[in-house]
Motif scaffolding. Structure first.
Motif, PDB file in Angstrom:
ATOM      1  N   THR A 146     108.065 117.663 -35.885  1.00  0.00           N
ATOM      2  CA  THR A 146     108.809 117.621 -37.139  1.00  0.00           C
ATOM      3  C   THR A 146     109.220 119.032 -37.580  1.00  0.00           C
ATOM      4  OG1 THR A 146     107.499 115.685 -37.740  1.00  0.00           O
ATOM      5  CG2 THR A 146     108.711 116.765 -39.513  1.00  0.00           C
ATOM      6  N   ILE A 147     108.307 119.969 -37.438  1.00  0.00           N
ATOM      7  CA  ILE A 147     108.592 121.347 -37.862  1.00  0.00           C
ATOM      8  C   ILE A 147     109.701 121.958 -36.998  1.00  0.00           C
ATOM      9  CG2 ILE A 147     107.600 123.696 -37.929  1.00  0.00           C
ATOM     10  CD1 ILE A 147     104.903 122.267 -38.777  1.00  0.00           C
ATOM     11  N   ASN A 148     109.623 121.759 -35.683  1.00  0.00           N
ATOM     12  CA  ASN A 148     110.673 122.296 -34.801  1.00  0.00           C
ATOM     13  C   ASN A 148     112.029 121.720 -35.151  1.00  0.00           C
ATOM     14  OD1 ASN A 148     108.975 123.918 -33.372  1.00  0.00           O
ATOM     15  ND2 ASN A 148     108.601 122.422 -31.740  1.00  0.00           N
ATOM     16  N   MET A 149     112.046 120.433 -35.423  1.00  0.00           N
ATOM     17  CA  MET A 149     113.308 119.787 -35.765  1.00  0.00           C
ATOM     18  C   MET A 149     113.877 120.359 -37.064  1.00  0.00           C
ATOM     19  SD  MET A 149     113.931 115.900 -36.832  1.00  0.00           S
ATOM     20  CE  MET A 149     113.445 116.144 -38.516  1.00  0.00           C
ATOM     21  N   LEU A 150     113.004 120.500 -38.064  1.00  0.00           N
ATOM     22  CA  LEU A 150     113.443 121.004 -39.373  1.00  0.00           C
ATOM     23  C   LEU A 150     113.965 122.435 -39.240  1.00  0.00           C
ATOM     24  CD1 LEU A 150     112.474 122.404 -42.341  1.00  0.00           C
ATOM     25  CD2 LEU A 150     113.632 120.199 -42.339  1.00  0.00           C
ATOM     26  N   ASN A 151     113.252 123.271 -38.473  1.00  0.00           N
ATOM     27  CA  ASN A 151     113.699 124.648 -38.261  1.00  0.00           C
ATOM     28  C   ASN A 151     115.107 124.682 -37.682  1.00  0.00           C
ATOM     29  OD1 ASN A 151     111.295 125.677 -39.193  1.00  0.00           O
ATOM     30  ND2 ASN A 151     110.510 126.316 -37.204  1.00  0.00           N
ATOM     31  N   SER A 152     115.347 123.843 -36.689  1.00  0.00           N
ATOM     32  CA  SER A 152     116.670 123.918 -36.066  1.00  0.00           C
ATOM     33  C   SER A 152     117.751 123.360 -36.981  1.00  0.00           C
ATOM     34  CB  SER A 152     116.681 123.278 -34.678  1.00  0.00           C
ATOM     35  OG  SER A 152     116.399 121.921 -34.781  1.00  0.00           O
ATOM     36  N   GLU A 153     117.412 122.424 -37.866  1.00  0.00           N
ATOM     37  CA  GLU A 153     118.402 121.925 -38.841  1.00  0.00           C
ATOM     38  C   GLU A 153     118.773 123.026 -39.843  1.00  0.00           C
ATOM     39  OE1 GLU A 153     120.115 119.031 -39.073  1.00  0.00           O
ATOM     40  OE2 GLU A 153     119.189 118.395 -37.184  1.00  0.00           O
ATOM     41  N   VAL A 154     117.773 123.766 -40.301  1.00  0.00           N
ATOM     42  CA  VAL A 154     118.041 124.852 -41.258  1.00  0.00           C
ATOM     43  C   VAL A 154     118.932 125.902 -40.602  1.00  0.00           C
ATOM     44  CG1 VAL A 154     116.967 126.767 -42.538  1.00  0.00           C
ATOM     45  CG2 VAL A 154     116.003 124.466 -42.705  1.00  0.00           C
ATOM     46  N   GLU A 155     118.660 126.199 -39.327  1.00  0.00           N
ATOM     47  CA  GLU A 155     119.458 127.195 -38.592  1.00  0.00           C
ATOM     48  C   GLU A 155     120.943 126.822 -38.528  1.00  0.00           C
ATOM     49  OE1 GLU A 155     118.457 130.054 -37.730  1.00  0.00           O
ATOM     50  OE2 GLU A 155     116.296 129.753 -37.982  1.00  0.00           O
ATOM     51  N   LYS A 156     121.227 125.540 -38.611  1.00  0.00           N
ATOM     52  CA  LYS A 156     122.635 125.090 -38.503  1.00  0.00           C
ATOM     53  C   LYS A 156     123.452 125.424 -39.737  1.00  0.00           C
ATOM     54  CE  LYS A 156     121.701 121.021 -35.629  1.00  0.00           C
ATOM     55  NZ  LYS A 156     121.521 119.563 -35.716  1.00  0.00           N
ATOM     56  N   HIS A 157     122.797 125.850 -40.829  1.00  0.00           N
ATOM     57  CA  HIS A 157     123.518 126.053 -42.098  1.00  0.00           C
ATOM     58  C   HIS A 157     123.323 127.473 -42.613  1.00  0.00           C
ATOM     59  CE1 HIS A 157     124.272 121.729 -42.334  1.00  0.00           C
ATOM     60  NE2 HIS A 157     123.026 121.576 -41.910  1.00  0.00           N
ATOM     61  N   GLY A 212     111.462 114.423 -47.989  1.00  0.00           N
ATOM     62  CA  GLY A 212     110.560 113.871 -46.970  1.00  0.00           C
ATOM     63  C   GLY A 212     109.866 114.953 -46.166  1.00  0.00           C
ATOM     64  N   PHE A 213     110.015 116.183 -46.577  1.00  0.00           N
ATOM     65  CA  PHE A 213     109.405 117.337 -45.912  1.00  0.00           C
ATOM     66  C   PHE A 213     109.128 118.406 -46.959  1.00  0.00           C
ATOM     67  CE2 PHE A 213     109.227 121.333 -43.700  1.00  0.00           C
ATOM     68  CZ  PHE A 213     108.648 121.036 -42.481  1.00  0.00           C
ATOM     69  N   PRO A 214     107.980 119.045 -47.011  1.00  0.00           N
ATOM     70  CA  PRO A 214     106.822 118.884 -46.140  1.00  0.00           C
ATOM     71  C   PRO A 214     105.958 117.701 -46.552  1.00  0.00           C
ATOM     72  CG  PRO A 214     106.407 120.624 -47.730  1.00  0.00           C
ATOM     73  CD  PRO A 214     107.799 120.158 -47.977  1.00  0.00           C
ATOM     74  N   ARG A 215     105.383 117.042 -45.570  1.00  0.00           N
ATOM     75  CA  ARG A 215     104.526 115.877 -45.816  1.00  0.00           C
ATOM     76  C   ARG A 215     103.076 116.162 -45.469  1.00  0.00           C
ATOM     77  NH1 ARG A 215     108.812 111.679 -45.329  1.00  0.00           N
ATOM     78  NH2 ARG A 215     107.879 109.668 -45.746  1.00  0.00           N
ATOM     79  N   THR A 216     102.802 117.339 -44.955  1.00  0.00           N
ATOM     80  CA  THR A 216     101.415 117.733 -44.637  1.00  0.00           C
ATOM     81  C   THR A 216     101.266 119.210 -44.994  1.00  0.00           C
ATOM     82  OG1 THR A 216     101.954 118.515 -42.413  1.00  0.00           O
ATOM     83  CG2 THR A 216     101.340 116.187 -42.610  1.00  0.00           C
ATOM     84  N   ALA A 242     104.583 126.029 -42.759  1.00  0.00           N
ATOM     85  CA  ALA A 242     105.696 126.336 -41.856  1.00  0.00           C
ATOM     86  C   ALA A 242     106.997 126.518 -42.639  1.00  0.00           C
ATOM     87  CB  ALA A 242     105.849 125.223 -40.819  1.00  0.00           C
ATOM     88  N   LEU A 243     107.164 125.734 -43.700  1.00  0.00           N
ATOM     89  CA  LEU A 243     108.392 125.843 -44.498  1.00  0.00           C
ATOM     90  C   LEU A 243     108.444 127.195 -45.221  1.00  0.00           C
ATOM     91  CD1 LEU A 243     111.000 124.569 -45.526  1.00  0.00           C
ATOM     92  CD2 LEU A 243     109.688 123.447 -47.333  1.00  0.00           C
ATOM     93  N   ASP A 244     107.311 127.637 -45.752  1.00  0.00           N
ATOM     94  CA  ASP A 244     107.269 128.956 -46.393  1.00  0.00           C
ATOM     95  C   ASP A 244     107.644 130.058 -45.403  1.00  0.00           C
ATOM     96  OD1 ASP A 244     106.766 128.302 -48.978  1.00  0.00           O
ATOM     97  OD2 ASP A 244     104.615 128.775 -48.946  1.00  0.00           O
ATOM     98  N   LYS A 245     107.106 129.938 -44.204  1.00  0.00           N
ATOM     99  CA  LYS A 245     107.387 130.947 -43.184  1.00  0.00           C
ATOM    100  C   LYS A 245     108.888 130.971 -42.850  1.00  0.00           C
ATOM    101  CE  LYS A 245     105.540 131.860 -38.762  1.00  0.00           C
ATOM    102  NZ  LYS A 245     104.807 131.222 -37.663  1.00  0.00           N
ATOM    103  N   LEU A 246     109.450 129.778 -42.734  1.00  0.00           N
ATOM    104  CA  LEU A 246     110.872 129.679 -42.422  1.00  0.00           C
ATOM    105  C   LEU A 246     111.720 130.291 -43.547  1.00  0.00           C
ATOM    106  CD1 LEU A 246     113.154 128.480 -40.616  1.00  0.00           C
ATOM    107  CD2 LEU A 246     112.942 126.375 -41.930  1.00  0.00           C
ATOM    108  N   MET A 247     111.368 129.987 -44.799  1.00  0.00           N
ATOM    109  CA  MET A 247     112.111 130.526 -45.934  1.00  0.00           C
ATOM    110  C   MET A 247     112.010 132.055 -45.965  1.00  0.00           C
ATOM    111  SD  MET A 247     113.612 128.037 -47.658  1.00  0.00           S
ATOM    112  CE  MET A 247     114.044 127.405 -46.047  1.00  0.00           C
TER     113      MET A 247
END
Ligand code: ADP
Length: 191
Positions: A65-76, A86-90, A96-101
């Motif tokens: 789920t995290i890999n998928m979300l990372n690549s979706e964010v990269e698209k924009h 529906g994310f983050p759910r755990t 992981a979302l904080d790190k990505l941001m």
């Protein structure tokens, strides 16, 4: 950037309200459930894997789920911000979302929860099952499992945002427009 996490149990109305928020604030909507369903529809490997969990009312594993979300964010690249639905759910997903941001020199502005009592949720999901075509809405056992997973794994994610003073709850009962109004007020108060 305005980066919102929309939070709430299955059937709380996250999808409906996300549409209102993207129109008003010009955000990119990333719903992990929608992305998984698009992959299932397209017959991708990710879709096949996700389906095996979704049909049982279980969570898709964090790493996937995290890999998928990372690549979706990269698209924009140049977006004004995101709504994560529906994310983050755990807890690992929240980290992981904080790190990505951070890697984008931004952060999560707020987590906004839609509060809806459980008996109302069951009724909404049963109704949605009649026209959504979602297999995970059709079986009461699968619905019950999703609610159980929500209570055990997802509800605690709220504490992660409370600790950062970023948690807001709004009443998710009432007409769609009433709830949208409450959401807009909360978002405007963040600015
Ligand atoms: P709902 O919140 O109404 O149950 P969603 O469309 O958000 O529905 O999600 C449907 C299913 O997709 C979930 O039950 C789960 O199996 C999977 N899923 C969605 N988001 C995630 C996530 N962040 N982590 C793991 N699994 C997820």
């Amino acid at each position: 950037m305005l980066n919102l996490v929309l939070f709430g149990p299955p059937g709380a109305g996250k999808g409906t309200q996300s549409q209102k928020l993207i129109e008003k604030y010009g955000l990119i909507h990333l719903s992990t459930g929608d992305i998984f369903r698009a992959n299932i529809g397209g017959g991708t490997e990710l879709g096949k894997l996700a389906k095996s969990y979704i049909d049982k009312g279980q969570l898709v594993p964090d790493e996937v789920t995290i890999n998928m979300l990372n690549s979706e964010v990269e698209k924009h690249e140049n977006s004004k911000g995101f709504i994560f639905d529906g994310f983050p759910r755990t807890h690992p997903q929240a980290k992981a979302l904080d790190k990505l941001m951070q890697s984008k020199d931004t952060n999560i502005s707020a987590m906004i929860a839609l509060d809806v009592p459980e008996d109302e949720l069951m009724g909404r999901l049963k109704k949605r099952a009649l026209d959504s075509g979602r297999t995970d809405d059709a079986d009461p056992k699968v619905i019950a499992n999703r609610i159980e997973v929500y209570k055990n794994e997802t509800a605690p994610v709220k504490k992660y945002y409370e600790a950062q003073d970023k948690f807001y709850a709004i009443n998710g009962l009432g007409s769609i427009d009433e709830i949208t109004e409450r959401l807009f007020k909360t978002v405007d108060s963040l600015k």
